[in-house]
Design an enzyme around this catalytic site. Structure first.
Site, PDB file in Angstrom:
ATOM      1  N   GLY A  50       0.601  -0.573  11.851  1.00 30.02           N
ATOM      2  CA  GLY A  50      -0.507  -1.317  12.452  1.00 30.02           C
ATOM      3  C   GLY A  50      -1.515  -1.788  11.420  1.00 30.02           C
ATOM      4  N   TYR A  62     -10.973   3.161  27.235  1.00 30.66           N
ATOM      5  CA  TYR A  62     -10.626   3.390  25.825  1.00 30.66           C
ATOM      6  C   TYR A  62     -11.690   4.255  25.154  1.00 30.66           C
ATOM      7  CZ  TYR A  62      -9.722   2.093  20.917  1.00 30.66           C
ATOM      8  OH  TYR A  62      -9.467   2.107  19.574  1.00 30.66           O
ATOM      9  N   HIS A  98      -7.980  -9.070  19.382  1.00 32.00           N
ATOM     10  CA  HIS A  98      -9.428  -9.117  19.210  1.00 32.00           C
ATOM     11  C   HIS A  98      -9.833 -10.542  18.841  1.00 32.00           C
ATOM     12  CE1 HIS A  98      -8.737  -4.740  18.693  1.00 32.00           C
ATOM     13  NE2 HIS A  98      -9.859  -4.680  19.373  1.00 32.00           N
ATOM     14  N   GLY A 137       0.928   5.659  12.778  1.00 34.47           N
ATOM     15  CA  GLY A 137       0.607   4.260  13.067  1.00 34.47           C
ATOM     16  C   GLY A 137       0.646   3.400  11.822  1.00 34.47           C
ATOM     17  N   SER A 193     -13.919   4.624  17.332  1.00 33.36           N
ATOM     18  CA  SER A 193     -14.238   3.205  17.463  1.00 33.36           C
ATOM     19  C   SER A 193     -15.726   3.070  17.783  1.00 33.36           C
ATOM     20  CB  SER A 193     -13.422   2.611  18.609  1.00 33.36           C
ATOM     21  OG  SER A 193     -13.973   1.374  19.016  1.00 33.36           O
ATOM     22  N   SER A 194     -16.316   1.937  17.405  1.00 33.70           N
ATOM     23  CA  SER A 194     -17.740   1.745  17.695  1.00 33.70           C
ATOM     24  C   SER A 194     -18.003   1.594  19.192  1.00 33.70           C
ATOM     25  CB  SER A 194     -18.274   0.527  16.943  1.00 33.70           C
ATOM     26  OG  SER A 194     -17.545  -0.622  17.278  1.00 33.70           O
ATOM     27  N   CYS A 195     -16.955   1.385  20.003  1.00 33.45           N
ATOM     28  CA  CYS A 195     -17.188   1.234  21.442  1.00 33.45           C
ATOM     29  C   CYS A 195     -17.455   2.573  22.133  1.00 33.45           C
ATOM     30  CB  CYS A 195     -16.058   0.484  22.119  1.00 33.45           C
ATOM     31  SG  CYS A 195     -14.548   1.405  22.200  1.00 33.45           S
ATOM     32  N   LYS A 232     -11.376   7.964  23.318  1.00 39.29           N
ATOM     33  CA  LYS A 232     -11.787   8.224  21.933  1.00 39.29           C
ATOM     34  C   LYS A 232     -12.842   9.334  21.865  1.00 39.29           C
ATOM     35  CE  LYS A 232      -9.301   5.410  19.419  1.00 39.29           C
ATOM     36  NZ  LYS A 232      -8.364   5.966  18.425  1.00 39.29           N
ATOM     37  N   PRO A 274     -15.061   3.446  12.963  1.00 41.74           N
ATOM     38  CA  PRO A 274     -15.106   2.110  12.371  1.00 41.74           C
ATOM     39  C   PRO A 274     -15.662   1.074  13.334  1.00 41.74           C
ATOM     40  CG  PRO A 274     -12.846   2.688  12.940  1.00 41.74           C
ATOM     41  CD  PRO A 274     -13.714   3.835  13.374  1.00 41.74           C
ATOM     42  N   TRP A 320     -13.977 -17.643  24.258  1.00 44.98           N
ATOM     43  CA  TRP A 320     -14.298 -16.881  25.475  1.00 44.98           C
ATOM     44  C   TRP A 320     -15.782 -16.534  25.519  1.00 44.98           C
ATOM     45  CZ3 TRP A 320      -9.926 -12.594  25.430  1.00 44.98           C
ATOM     46  CH2 TRP A 320      -8.683 -13.227  25.571  1.00 44.98           C
ATOM     47  N   ASN A 324     -15.701  -3.212  14.379  1.00 46.44           N
ATOM     48  CA  ASN A 324     -14.567  -4.107  14.669  1.00 46.44           C
ATOM     49  C   ASN A 324     -13.832  -4.435  13.367  1.00 46.44           C
ATOM     50  OD1 ASN A 324     -15.971  -4.154  17.130  1.00 46.44           O
ATOM     51  ND2 ASN A 324     -15.323  -6.240  17.570  1.00 46.44           N
ATOM     52  N   LEU A 325     -12.495  -4.372  13.426  1.00 49.29           N
ATOM     53  CA  LEU A 325     -11.683  -4.502  12.207  1.00 49.29           C
ATOM     54  C   LEU A 325     -10.845  -5.770  12.223  1.00 49.29           C
ATOM     55  CD1 LEU A 325     -10.431  -0.821  12.290  1.00 49.29           C
ATOM     56  CD2 LEU A 325     -12.214  -1.749  10.785  1.00 49.29           C
TER      57      LEU A 325
HETATM   58  O1  GFB Z   1     -12.907  -8.731  19.714  1.00 52.98           O
HETATM   59  P1  GFB Z   1     -13.132  -8.611  21.175  1.00 52.98           P
HETATM   60  O2  GFB Z   1     -11.956  -8.836  22.051  1.00 52.98           O
HETATM   61  O3  GFB Z   1     -13.690  -7.179  21.475  1.00 52.98           O
HETATM   62  O4  GFB Z   1     -14.265  -9.677  21.615  1.00 52.98           O
HETATM   63  P2  GFB Z   1     -15.066  -6.391  21.731  1.00 52.98           P
HETATM   64  C1  GFB Z   1     -15.461  -9.818  20.934  1.00 52.98           C
HETATM   65  C2  GFB Z   1     -16.250 -10.985  21.501  1.00 52.98           C
HETATM   66  O5  GFB Z   1     -15.585 -12.214  21.172  1.00 52.98           O
HETATM   67  C3  GFB Z   1     -16.414 -10.995  23.022  1.00 52.98           C
HETATM   68  C4  GFB Z   1     -15.481 -13.033  22.320  1.00 52.98           C
HETATM   69  O6  GFB Z   1     -17.705 -11.435  23.340  1.00 52.98           O
HETATM   70  C5  GFB Z   1     -15.372 -12.029  23.458  1.00 52.98           C
HETATM   71  O7  GFB Z   1     -15.684 -12.634  24.705  1.00 52.98           O
HETATM   72  N1  GFB Z   1     -14.349 -13.962  22.193  1.00 52.98           N
HETATM   73  C6  GFB Z   1     -14.456 -15.302  22.068  1.00 52.98           C
HETATM   74  C7  GFB Z   1     -13.044 -13.645  22.186  1.00 52.98           C
HETATM   75  N2  GFB Z   1     -13.260 -15.879  22.018  1.00 52.98           N
HETATM   76  C8  GFB Z   1     -12.344 -14.870  22.073  1.00 52.98           C
HETATM   77  C9  GFB Z   1     -10.917 -14.838  22.061  1.00 52.98           C
HETATM   78  O8  GFB Z   1     -10.232 -15.864  22.001  1.00 52.98           O
HETATM   79  N3  GFB Z   1     -10.342 -13.609  22.111  1.00 52.98           N
HETATM   80  C10 GFB Z   1     -11.073 -12.454  22.177  1.00 52.98           C
HETATM   81  N4  GFB Z   1     -10.417 -11.267  22.220  1.00 52.98           N
HETATM   82  N5  GFB Z   1     -12.423 -12.461  22.240  1.00 52.98           N
HETATM   83  C11 GFB Z   1     -13.343  -4.483  21.839  1.00 52.98           C
HETATM   84  C12 GFB Z   1     -13.044  -3.358  22.772  1.00 52.98           C
HETATM   85  O9  GFB Z   1     -14.492  -5.050  22.303  1.00 52.98           O
HETATM   86  O10 GFB Z   1     -13.617  -4.067  20.514  1.00 52.98           O
HETATM   87  C13 GFB Z   1     -12.179  -2.339  22.202  1.00 52.98           C
HETATM   88  O11 GFB Z   1     -12.576  -3.888  23.983  1.00 52.98           O
HETATM   89  C14 GFB Z   1     -12.437  -2.027  20.751  1.00 52.98           C
HETATM   90  O12 GFB Z   1     -12.320  -1.191  22.951  1.00 52.98           O
HETATM   91  C15 GFB Z   1     -12.715  -3.248  19.919  1.00 52.98           C
HETATM   92  O13 GFB Z   1     -13.485  -1.113  20.607  1.00 52.98           O
HETATM   93  C16 GFB Z   1     -13.158  -2.932  18.513  1.00 52.98           C
HETATM   94  O14 GFB Z   1     -15.787  -6.162  20.438  1.00 52.98           O
HETATM   95  O15 GFB Z   1     -15.887  -7.004  22.807  1.00 52.98           O
END
Ligand code: GFB
Length: 310
Positions: A14, A137, A180, A11, A108-110, A141, A164, A203, A166-167
């Protein structure tokens, strides 16, 4: 690791893999084995076996995975579950079969329960229900962690698993549907500034808290653990601090220079309310994150080609 040992970074194009390659090159590792997706399909068991049989890497960083933000995860549970299981099974079993000396698996922390006590300790794993938006997911993991532990227990494989938080960093995914939150907000802020939009959309409610680690810090920690950690137990990698999403949005606004309003899209999920890792185990070993969130985001914004964003 010997500086001339063959090291496979899966990877490598990435966010995480490219940071690991930069970190290895900085130290002087000269025998990196890298394969693009077109050159080696990690979901193809025969191709993966043939690759390990031929190239015989001694060390492996497992940074290849199907990843995405909250919406991508909840929209495609089948792909997140099965692609990750296939990639992991192929890689871990081949690495064992062909005598890899040490492998680092990135989780992942999830993987932790949705309502785990904060900050989340490594022993919270499998103590409660997962966050539904990324359950598929997370289960993939967790299966990867278990396979690393099982290969160690049954066959003595030196495979470690790191978790890790969130990155973010260079080579992130800036596609608004699948990314993300951090790259999404960077792009939304930039676009809003360039187009003089009155507001940008966030969001959910903005109240969930997340911890953000720069990929270069993660890469340094991964090298450090490859050299200094040999336990079957998982180990967290994070900064030790978190921030509400609304504050992240305001920080990004100030870095980008966009002064418009933030509006909330309540039709989108918040996900888990808080995800802060307990990093005392990592700190006790002697490693700490160095890149502040403000500096990290500023650099990513400077380094990223934004020409296709608007
Ligand atoms: O980063 P994110 O998509 O992942 O969202 P998670 C984190 C928070 O940001 C959530 C909010 O509460 C989203 O609703 N948010 C606000 C947004 N605006 C936005 C936007 O425009 N885009 C996105 N994407 N979010 C992921 C997991 O969870 O984290 C994966 O789904 C993985 O499995 C990853 O582990 C690290 O932290 O919620």
């Amino acid at each position: 690791m010997d500086l001339t040992a063959p090291i496979f970074v899966a990877g490598h194009r990435g966010l995480v893999g490219s940071a690991i390659v930069r970190a290895l090159e900085r130290v002087g590792y000269s025998n990196l084995v890298l394969r693009s997706r077109a050159e080696l399909d990690l979901q193809d068991v025969h191709a993966v076996k043939a690759f390990f049989a031929e190239r015989r890497p001694e060390y492996v960083f497992m940074a290849a995975a199907k990843v995405g933000g909250i919406l991508a995860n909840s929209a495609q549970p089948v792909e997140f579950l099965t692609q990750n299981l296939q990639i992991q099974n192929n890689m871990l079993l081949s690495a064992h079969e062909f005598g890899v000396r040490k492998l680092l698996f990135l989780g992942s922390s999830c993987i932790y329960p949705k309502l785990a006590p904060q900050p989340i300790r490594e022993d919270s794993l499998l103590t409660g229900p997962l966050e539904p938006t990324n359950e598929a997911y997370a289960i993939a993991k967790i299966a990867g962690i278990t396979l690393c532990q099982a290969l160690r227990q049954e066959y003595g494989a030196n495979f470690i698993s790191v978790m890790p938080t969130n990155l973010y960093g260079p080579n992130d995914n800036f596609d608004l549907k699948t990314s993300h939150v951090l790259p999404a907000l960077l792009r939304k802020c930039h676009t809003a500034r360039i187009t003089h939009a009155p507001s940008l959309e966030l969001w959910g409610t903005g109240s969930p808290r997340r911890e953000f680690l720069h990929a270069d810090d993660l890469a340094e920690a991964s090298l450090f653990l490859m050299e200094n950690y040999d336990s079957p137990e998982i180990i967290n990698i994070g900064t030790g601090g978190d921030i509400p999403i609304i504050d992240l949005a305001r920080l990004i606004q100030s870095i980008v220079g966009y002064e418009g309003e933030i509006v909330f899209d309540a039709s989108k999920p918040d996900g888990t309310p808080r995800k802060l890792l307990d990093v005392s185990k990592l700190h006790a070993l002697g490693w700490k994150a160095r890149i502040s969130l403000e500096k990290g985001i500023t650099e990513v914004y400077r380094q990223t080609d934004t020409s296709g964003w608007v």
